[in-house]
Design a protein around this motif. Structure first.
Motif, PDB file in Angstrom:
ATOM      1  N   GLY A  54      15.093  -5.431 -34.703  1.00 54.92           N
ATOM      2  CA  GLY A  54      14.867  -4.150 -35.375  1.00 54.92           C
ATOM      3  C   GLY A  54      14.738  -4.368 -36.856  1.00 54.92           C
ATOM      4  N   HIS A 107      15.686  -1.564 -32.886  1.00 55.30           N
ATOM      5  CA  HIS A 107      16.652  -0.651 -33.490  1.00 55.30           C
ATOM      6  C   HIS A 107      16.360  -0.445 -34.968  1.00 55.30           C
ATOM      7  CE1 HIS A 107      19.820  -0.272 -30.262  1.00 55.30           C
ATOM      8  NE2 HIS A 107      19.024  -1.205 -29.761  1.00 55.30           N
ATOM      9  N   SER A 109      18.194   0.576 -38.642  1.00 56.10           N
ATOM     10  CA  SER A 109      19.439   0.744 -39.386  1.00 56.10           C
ATOM     11  C   SER A 109      19.151   1.557 -40.643  1.00 56.10           C
ATOM     12  CB  SER A 109      20.029  -0.618 -39.779  1.00 56.10           C
ATOM     13  OG  SER A 109      20.477  -1.317 -38.643  1.00 56.10           O
ATOM     14  N   ARG A 139      18.939   4.241 -30.532  1.00 54.86           N
ATOM     15  CA  ARG A 139      18.351   3.097 -31.231  1.00 54.86           C
ATOM     16  C   ARG A 139      18.539   3.183 -32.748  1.00 54.86           C
ATOM     17  NH1 ARG A 139      12.403   3.197 -29.058  1.00 54.86           N
ATOM     18  NH2 ARG A 139      12.111   1.694 -30.754  1.00 54.86           N
ATOM     19  N   THR A 141      21.187   3.000 -35.966  1.00 51.97           N
ATOM     20  CA  THR A 141      22.488   2.581 -36.475  1.00 51.97           C
ATOM     21  C   THR A 141      22.653   3.097 -37.897  1.00 51.97           C
ATOM     22  OG1 THR A 141      22.565   0.555 -35.143  1.00 51.97           O
ATOM     23  CG2 THR A 141      23.950   0.623 -37.100  1.00 51.97           C
ATOM     24  N   GLN A 169      24.666   4.687 -33.212  1.00 51.64           N
ATOM     25  CA  GLN A 169      25.560   3.562 -33.460  1.00 51.64           C
ATOM     26  C   GLN A 169      26.086   3.615 -34.899  1.00 51.64           C
ATOM     27  OE1 GLN A 169      25.821   0.761 -30.769  1.00 51.64           O
ATOM     28  NE2 GLN A 169      25.359   2.753 -29.869  1.00 51.64           N
TER      29      GLN A 169
END
Length: 269
Positions: A54, A107, A109, A139, A141, A169
């Motif tokens: 990601g 993913h 972030s 997906r 964070t 997350q």
């Protein structure tokens, strides 16, 4: 002899100065309106096979006089002009829109500031922007720094727990750079720790640094928390963090932060 200024007048003048937007914040406001604030993606890789996992969304602004400004500097300017909420939503909306076109499994972030956590509608707005973009909450964070938590840890924990229940997350960012308050590990709904690069620098040459890394990873494993290592710049560093059990890494050994289109090409290669 100067005439003393009454206290209430001094306070009124101070309030007026605080209310006046900083010239640079006005420029930032115009840059946001004109889409001159750029979103970059720093690729992240799985330790098992160095496949793409990601990316972390980063913000950049090329100021005509000050040059390229990055995350903390831009947030500080936004705060001085009272436009942190607008900046945060600009970053999130652009990142979600781009990530919605990534292959399944990658993913995203996203960094979260103290101002975000104290924004009453931050959580609801975040979920609404996710729904509008079509990017799955599972997906995403949210990376939280210690600085964003120290003002009111319990309140932050409640808000983050509510977001975690939606599938998002939660990661504790820059772990090792601050006080490393272990209460964070008890009260926050953490899915991962992101090691500050200062925790990585000496792991290939100093036994003590390597022992610290091993201790952190062992503690995280005991708590069922994954570990991400940032600042990986050499193959030797990558080999060590893989051997010690870090699940994900990022750094210039892989790729530098890249524009949205560049990451899209990398993701679909």
């Amino acid at each position: 002899m100067p005439v003393p200024v009454p206290t209430h007048d001094r306070r009124r003048r101070a309030d007026r100065r605080r209310a006046e937007p900083h010239p640079i914040s006005e420029e930032l406001s115009a840059a946001l309106a004109g889409d001159a604030v750029q979103i970059l993606f720093q690729p992240q890789y799985r330790s098992t096979d160095s496949s793409l996992a990601g990316a972390e969304a980063l913000v950049r602004w090329k100021h005509p006089e000050l040059g390229e400004l990055a995350g903390d500097a831009i947030v500080s300017i936004a705060q001085s002009g009272g436009i942190t909420r607008r900046l945060a939503r600009h970053i999130a909306r652009a990142a979600f829109s781009a990530a919605a076109h990534w292959p399944a499994g990658l993913h995203l972030s996203l960094n979260v500031t103290a101002m975000d956590l104290f924004d009453r509608t931050f959580g609801e707005d975040l979920l609404e922007m996710l729904a509008d973009s079509g990017f799955p909450p599972e997906r995403l964070t949210l990376e939280i720094t210690e600085q964003a938590l120290v003002a009111d840890l319990d309140r932050s924990a409640r808000k983050l727990s509510w977001l975690a229940e939606s599938g998002i997350q939660i990661a504790l960012d820059d772990f090792g750079a601050g006080f490393c308050n272990f209460r964070y590990l008890k009260v926050l709904p953490l899915h991962s720790l992101k090691l500050d690069r200062s925790m990585i620098d000496g792991i290939t040459t100093c036994e003590r640094d390597l022992a610290v890394l091993r201790g952190i990873v062992a503690m995280a494993k005991a708590l069922n928390i994954a570990v991400t290592a940032e600042g990986i710049e050499t193959e030797d560093q990558r080999a060590v963090i893989v051997q010690e059990g870090c699940e994900v890494w990022q750094g210039y050994l892989g790729e530098k932060p890249m524009p949205i289109d560049g990451f899209q090409e990398l993701a679909c290669a």
